[in-house]
Design an enzyme around this catalytic site. Structure first.
Site, mmCIF file in Angstrom:
data_model
loop_
_atom_site.group_PDB
_atom_site.id
_atom_site.type_symbol
_atom_site.label_atom_id
_atom_site.label_comp_id
_atom_site.label_asym_id
_atom_site.label_seq_id
_atom_site.Cartn_x
_atom_site.Cartn_y
_atom_site.Cartn_z
ATOM 1 N N TYR A 1 0.872 -1.181 0.000
ATOM 2 C CA TYR A 1 0.000 0.000 0.000
ATOM 3 C C TYR A 1 0.910 1.233 0.000
ATOM 4 O O TYR A 1 2.075 1.140 -0.380
ATOM 5 C CB TYR A 1 -0.903 -0.129 1.246
ATOM 6 C CG TYR A 1 -2.056 0.826 1.321
ATOM 7 C CD1 TYR A 1 -2.973 0.950 0.283
ATOM 8 C CD2 TYR A 1 -2.249 1.608 2.462
ATOM 9 C CE1 TYR A 1 -4.035 1.836 0.371
ATOM 10 C CE2 TYR A 1 -3.316 2.481 2.563
ATOM 11 C CZ TYR A 1 -4.200 2.598 1.512
ATOM 12 O OH TYR A 1 -5.255 3.478 1.610
ATOM 13 N N ARG B 1 -6.167 10.590 -10.706
ATOM 14 C CA ARG B 1 -5.533 11.246 -9.541
ATOM 15 C C ARG B 1 -5.043 10.140 -8.620
ATOM 16 O O ARG B 1 -5.682 9.805 -7.644
ATOM 17 C CB ARG B 1 -6.569 12.159 -8.860
ATOM 18 C CG ARG B 1 -6.030 13.167 -7.923
ATOM 19 C CD ARG B 1 -5.535 12.597 -6.587
ATOM 20 N NE ARG B 1 -6.547 12.368 -5.583
ATOM 21 C CZ ARG B 1 -6.555 11.298 -4.768
ATOM 22 N NH1 ARG B 1 -5.637 10.348 -4.850
ATOM 23 N NH2 ARG B 1 -7.507 11.164 -3.876
ATOM 24 N N LYS C 1 -5.933 -1.755 -2.626
ATOM 25 C CA LYS C 1 -7.070 -1.491 -1.726
ATOM 26 C C LYS C 1 -7.821 -2.793 -1.442
ATOM 27 O O LYS C 1 -8.227 -3.051 -0.317
ATOM 28 C CB LYS C 1 -8.037 -0.485 -2.361
ATOM 29 C CG LYS C 1 -7.460 0.922 -2.506
ATOM 30 C CD LYS C 1 -7.727 1.773 -1.288
ATOM 31 C CE LYS C 1 -7.068 3.148 -1.424
ATOM 32 N NZ LYS C 1 -7.189 3.968 -0.217
ATOM 33 N N GLU D 1 -12.290 5.201 -6.479
ATOM 34 C CA GLU D 1 -10.973 5.482 -5.902
ATOM 35 C C GLU D 1 -10.116 6.284 -6.865
ATOM 36 O O GLU D 1 -9.988 5.921 -8.048
ATOM 37 C CB GLU D 1 -10.277 4.140 -5.604
ATOM 38 C CG GLU D 1 -9.017 4.263 -4.796
ATOM 39 C CD GLU D 1 -9.276 4.649 -3.336
ATOM 40 O OE1 GLU D 1 -10.129 4.026 -2.690
ATOM 41 O OE2 GLU D 1 -8.609 5.586 -2.855
ATOM 42 N N ASP D 2 -9.563 7.351 -6.369
ATOM 43 C CA ASP D 2 -8.556 8.133 -7.090
ATOM 44 C C ASP D 2 -9.016 8.607 -8.473
ATOM 45 O O ASP D 2 -8.244 8.598 -9.444
ATOM 46 C CB ASP D 2 -7.226 7.359 -7.160
ATOM 47 C CG ASP D 2 -6.559 7.291 -5.777
ATOM 48 O OD1 ASP D 2 -7.187 7.709 -4.786
ATOM 49 O OD2 ASP D 2 -5.416 6.834 -5.687
ATOM 50 N N ASP E 1 -13.982 6.629 -1.599
ATOM 51 C CA ASP E 1 -13.031 6.456 -0.501
ATOM 52 C C ASP E 1 -12.293 7.751 -0.187
ATOM 53 O O ASP E 1 -12.037 8.072 0.977
ATOM 54 C CB ASP E 1 -12.043 5.362 -0.931
ATOM 55 C CG ASP E 1 -11.123 4.948 0.187
ATOM 56 O OD1 ASP E 1 -11.567 4.937 1.344
ATOM 57 O OD2 ASP E 1 -9.956 4.611 -0.105
ATOM 58 N N ASP E 2 -11.936 8.500 -1.226
ATOM 59 C CA ASP E 2 -11.136 9.711 -1.017
ATOM 60 C C ASP E 2 -11.953 10.816 -0.366
ATOM 61 O O ASP E 2 -11.431 11.595 0.435
ATOM 62 C CB ASP E 2 -10.558 10.180 -2.356
ATOM 63 C CG ASP E 2 -9.697 9.094 -2.970
ATOM 64 O OD1 ASP E 2 -8.703 8.715 -2.340
ATOM 65 O OD2 ASP E 2 -10.066 8.573 -4.041
ATOM 66 N N ASN F 1 -0.372 11.682 0.185
ATOM 67 C CA ASN F 1 0.393 10.468 -0.113
ATOM 68 C C ASN F 1 1.022 10.590 -1.495
ATOM 69 O O ASN F 1 0.504 11.327 -2.335
ATOM 70 C CB ASN F 1 -0.552 9.251 -0.115
ATOM 71 C CG ASN F 1 -1.157 9.010 1.247
ATOM 72 O OD1 ASN F 1 -0.453 9.045 2.258
ATOM 73 N ND2 ASN F 1 -2.459 8.768 1.286
HETATM 74 N N1 LIG Z 1 -4.550 9.949 4.057
HETATM 75 C C1 LIG Z 1 -5.540 9.523 3.324
HETATM 76 O O1 LIG Z 1 -6.251 8.582 3.684
HETATM 77 C C2 LIG Z 1 -5.835 10.195 2.031
HETATM 78 C C3 LIG Z 1 -4.946 11.058 1.479
HETATM 79 N N2 LIG Z 1 -5.247 11.680 0.303
HETATM 80 C C4 LIG Z 1 -4.213 12.532 -0.271
HETATM 81 O O2 LIG Z 1 -4.672 13.856 -0.320
HETATM 82 C C5 LIG Z 1 -4.093 14.501 -1.441
HETATM 83 C C6 LIG Z 1 -5.191 15.252 -2.178
HETATM 84 O O3 LIG Z 1 -6.168 14.356 -2.625
HETATM 85 P P1 LIG Z 1 -7.557 14.902 -3.197
HETATM 86 O O4 LIG Z 1 -8.187 15.805 -2.239
HETATM 87 O O5 LIG Z 1 -8.314 13.748 -3.646
HETATM 88 O O6 LIG Z 1 -7.028 15.720 -4.454
HETATM 89 P P2 LIG Z 1 -7.749 16.893 -5.225
HETATM 90 O O7 LIG Z 1 -7.031 17.031 -6.497
HETATM 91 O O8 LIG Z 1 -9.196 16.703 -5.225
HETATM 92 O O9 LIG Z 1 -7.446 18.193 -4.314
HETATM 93 C C7 LIG Z 1 -6.186 18.765 -4.173
HETATM 94 C C8 LIG Z 1 -6.373 20.137 -3.606
HETATM 95 O O10 LIG Z 1 -5.090 20.665 -3.292
HETATM 96 C C9 LIG Z 1 -5.030 21.981 -3.818
HETATM 97 N N3 LIG Z 1 -3.660 22.355 -4.117
HETATM 98 C C10 LIG Z 1 -2.862 21.879 -5.079
HETATM 99 N N4 LIG Z 1 -1.675 22.522 -5.045
HETATM 100 C C11 LIG Z 1 -1.755 23.433 -4.067
HETATM 101 C C12 LIG Z 1 -0.876 24.412 -3.555
HETATM 102 N N5 LIG Z 1 0.350 24.570 -4.048
HETATM 103 N N6 LIG Z 1 -1.289 25.188 -2.527
HETATM 104 C C13 LIG Z 1 -2.522 25.026 -2.031
HETATM 105 N N7 LIG Z 1 -3.405 24.119 -2.459
HETATM 106 C C14 LIG Z 1 -3.017 23.330 -3.469
HETATM 107 C C15 LIG Z 1 -5.894 21.954 -5.057
HETATM 108 O O11 LIG Z 1 -6.229 23.281 -5.390
HETATM 109 P P3 LIG Z 1 -7.151 23.677 -6.650
HETATM 110 O O12 LIG Z 1 -8.504 23.198 -6.273
HETATM 111 O O13 LIG Z 1 -7.035 25.139 -6.709
HETATM 112 O O14 LIG Z 1 -6.576 22.961 -7.810
HETATM 113 C C16 LIG Z 1 -7.050 21.117 -4.559
HETATM 114 O O15 LIG Z 1 -7.957 21.915 -3.880
HETATM 115 C C17 LIG Z 1 -3.396 13.426 -2.261
HETATM 116 O O16 LIG Z 1 -2.020 13.505 -2.030
HETATM 117 C C18 LIG Z 1 -3.926 12.138 -1.696
HETATM 118 O O17 LIG Z 1 -2.958 11.126 -1.726
HETATM 119 C C19 LIG Z 1 -6.435 11.495 -0.340
HETATM 120 C C20 LIG Z 1 -7.348 10.626 0.165
HETATM 121 C C21 LIG Z 1 -7.086 9.860 1.359
HETATM 122 C C1 LIG Z 2 -5.108 6.876 0.720
HETATM 123 C C2 LIG Z 2 -5.775 7.306 -0.487
HETATM 124 O O1 LIG Z 2 -6.864 6.847 -0.786
HETATM 125 C C3 LIG Z 2 -5.151 8.287 -1.319
HETATM 126 O O2 LIG Z 2 -4.098 8.809 -0.978
HETATM 127 O O3 LIG Z 2 -5.717 8.571 -2.375
HETATM 128 MG MG LIG Z 3 -7.360 7.230 -2.791
#
Ligand SMILES: NC(=O)C1=CN([C@@H]2O[C@H](COP(=O)(O)OP(=O)(O)OC[C@H]3O[C@@H](n4cnc5c(N)ncnc54)[C@H](OP(=O)(O)O)[C@@H]3O)[C@@H](O)[C@H]2O)C=CC1
Ligand SMILES: CC(=O)C(=O)O
Ligand SMILES: [Mg+2]
Length: 646
Positions: free
Chosen positions: A195, A248, A266, A338-339, A361-362, A502
């Protein structure tokens, strides 16, 4: 003993079974046809079981041709009808001897190459005789425990994480039960291998390391034929699908068809952590192209070499896929999105949560784990959820998903309208703080978070102005929590800092940075694991705020209750169940989550809480409800100990 041929003859024929249940020969309505087909298949299953000894012999002697055509068809029909269901993989059936069913009874060389039944050197002398294995294995007979010891010894010799990943995938393809036993027994060591973070690198290089299909690829070329593609998967009794379109992948962006590593990983966790049996799990990648130039120009790329399809073309493929899923696996198959990129993720969730058992999931799984983490963190920093102020870096799926669940929980606790509760939560995206003056240009999922404030572009300015007590990173931008940001957080409180992005290289800060820059005062958790950190003589064990704590138990709860829809109250129930399992011993080490070593117990409790909510909401179809849901969840969990073959 009845001979095999006599047993087949004695088994009820499809026609007699059909008559016994009152069917007429001539019924021609759809219902009659479907029912007649079910009865025919069940009868075939009965006859195949009765014929089993003869088939062992026939297959082993290379005399499959001896069996008549009708019987061969029945074998296939029986497998499709779920003959394999008849030996359960539950703990309750662990002691019972079983037949190694595949389409026929596997034996000899075929048995050693069948990952579902292979035990390698663990085949006993008796099994080696009964299943034509003599000479195909060296004489030593070893236990599963010794196989695990040897595999772990070998795995630890590899220097590179990707080598370990490949060794694990190789094992999954050779000996499924050993793979899951190994993963369950060494979960803290092996989770980062199968993972995050290693799965991220595996996806980036998936084309180069691709050996065997581990899931289904549904591509634009399959338009109009998606149902046929699903039918090619060897198992029919699917309970959980994890699907991505690869746009993503973690914080790594668009990896196209190579995103397959994510659903595969997953679903391995659904089995290892949640006990859903492997044959009920189906990883799927929808390939609509990729906008990743590097991959398009990579000779080893495994996906369609074209830019991503969008709009109608994309929507139609997804619609065909979702309809086919329901048609082939029924109403109660869980589809985990997912993603996906956020421009599709929110719309897909909104659309299909009305008609299918789906969750993202996200957006939702992450929200549930982070809310659990916050509820536990409050036990360390004090105050109620409503008394804290939250600031996110990143306003996408994870950020707004978590924000919404926090607001819902505050609303539930304080009885204040959710719109009011949202005002406790602030988000920063790539353009800065989300404020009212930006509202017209915001994507719809961000609009509820636009509050009255002057525009600010930097995170540091936002921290200094809003003075949050909780800072959460969901931006995918590594090291975005600078020393100044973290020090500012520590200057006005005992900060809660979650850097959730991540893989590890994209984490907003490291555990070491969080503890050092706050002089050991931060409550810290991250999406990918960090090793314990020593600060000022104290050892901190950072928690892993990853949706892996939630989705296996959530999925199991939905499956055991026969739920037909996911409801947000189930996510809240899952959060509370997880939060309740943190102990003072964990908190003293700085860890807001219980260790993954207890994950099966944790998942059973989450499953019980989710199932209880499903029954309460009238969304469960498996009736009557079991009296003790937690015990029931535990008893339904797949166990990977080797079965004894007769
Ligand atoms: N720990 C866990 O269980 C999980 C972790 N994650 C992690 O979270 C991260 C984001 O995932 P997700 O929300 O799905 O992705 P999205 O693409 O939906 O969202 C990313 C966000 O980050 C913003 N962003 C990008 N660059 C910058 C910057 N330089 N400064 C400020 N904001 C910025 C984007 O802005 P804008 O909207 O303006 O483009 C957007 O709002 C990933 O790395 C993923 O691995 C996700 C799910 C689960
Ligand atoms: C953990 C997870 O689902 C992610 O980083 O997208
Ligand atoms: Mg994910």
């Amino acid at each position: 003993m009845m001979s095999a041929r006599a047993a087949v003859a004695a088994a009820p024929s499809p026609a007699s079974l059909w008559k016994r249940v009152g069917g007429s020969e001539g019924g021609s309505c759809d219902g009659c046809r479907t029912y007649r087909e079910t009865v025919r298949r069940r009868a075939a299953a009965v006859r195949v079981h009765a014929a089993a000894p003869r088939r062992v012999e026939a297959v082993a002697m290379g005399a499959a041709a001896e069996t008549d055509k009708e019987e061969q068809e029945e074998v296939a029909a029986a497998a499709a009808a779920g003959a394999e269901e008849t030996y359960a993989e539950d703990r309750s059936a662990e002691e019972l001897p079983v037949m190694p069913w595949s389409f026929s009874v596997a034996s000899g060389y075929t048995l050693l190459r069948d990952p579902h039944h292979n035990k390698a050197l663990a085949f006993t002398e008796k099994e080696r005789d009964a299943h034509y294995l003599r000479g195909l294995l060296p004489p030593a007979v070893v236990s599963q425990e010794l196989q695990i010891k040897k595999f772990m010894h070998n795995l630890r010799q590899y220097q590179l994480p990707l080598q370990r990943y490949m060794a694990m995938m190789d094992l999954q393809e050779r000996n499924e039960r050993l793979f899951y036993k190994l993963l369950m027994d060494n979960v803290e060591e092996l989770l980062p291998v199968v993972y995050t973070p290693t799965v991220g690198e595996a996806c980036q290089k998936y084309g180069s390391i691709f050996r065997q299909p581990q899931g289904l690829y549904v591509s634009l070329r399959d338009k109009g034929k998606v149902l046929e593609v699903l039918r090619n998967w060897p198992h029919r009794n699917i309970q959980v699908i994890c699907v991505t379109d690869g746009e993503r992948i973690l914080g790594l962006g668009d990896l196209g068809a190579q995103g397959m590593g994510i659903p595969v990983g997953k679903l391995a966790l659904y089995t290892a952590l949640g006990g859903v049996r492997p044959s009920a799990c189906l990883p799927i990648t929808i390939d609509v192209g990729t906008n990743n130039e590097g991959l398009l120009n990579d000779e080893f790329y495994i996906g369609l070499r074209q830019k991503r399809a969008t709009g109608k073309e994309y929507d139609e493929l997804i619609e065909e896929f979702m309809s086919a899923v329901k048609q082939i696996y029924g109403e109660k198959v869980l589809v985990q999105f997912e993603d996906f990129a956020n421009h599709n993720a929110f719309d897909l969730l909104a659309k299909y949560s009305k008609s299918h058992l789906v969750f993202n999931d996200d957006i939702q799984g992450t929200a549930s784990v982070v809310l659990a983490g916050l509820l536990a963190a409050l036990k360390m920093v004090g105050g109620t959820l409503a008394e804290h102020t939250y600031l996110f870096l990143g306003a996408g799926e994870a950020g707004t998903g978590i924000a919404e669940l926090i607001a819902l929980e505050i609303s539930k606790q304080t009885k204040a309208p959710v719109e009011e509760c949202r005002k406790k939560v602030w988000l920063v995206d790539s353009k800065g703080l989300i404020v009212n003056s930006r509202k017209d240009s915001l994507q719809s999922f961000k609009k509820p978070w636009a509050h009255d404030h002057e525009p600010l572009t930097s995170l540091l300015d936002a921290v200094q102005s809003i003075k949050p007590t909780v800072l959460i990173g969901t931006s995918g931008v590594g090291r975005a929590f600078t020393k100044e940001v973290v020090e500012a957080m520590a200057s006005f409180n005992e900060p809660v800092i979650f850097s959730l992005s991540n893989p590890t290289s994209h984490s907003e800060c490291t555990a070491e940075e969080a503890y050092n820059w706050t002089e050991g005062r931060a409550v810290f958790a991250s999406g990918s694991p960090f090793a314990p950190v020593e600060y000022n003589g104290k050892t901190f064990v950072p928690g892993q705020a990853n949706n892996a704590y939630i989705f296996p138990g959530l999925g199991l709860g939905l499956v055991i209750s026969g739920a037909t829809r996911v409801h947000e109250d189930m996510l809240l129930a899952a959060s509370e169940a997880l939060a309740d399992q943190g102990t003072q011993e964990n908190f003293d080490k700085g860890s807001i989550f219980p260790p993954f070593t207890n994950i099966r117990k944790i998942s059973a409790r989450i499953a019980a809480a989710v199932a209880a909510k499903a029954y309460e909401l009238g969304l469960a179809t498996r009736l009557p409800p079991p009296r003790d849901l937690e015990k029931y969840a535990e008893s339904r969990m797949y166990t990977p100990v080797y079965r004894n073959y007769r």
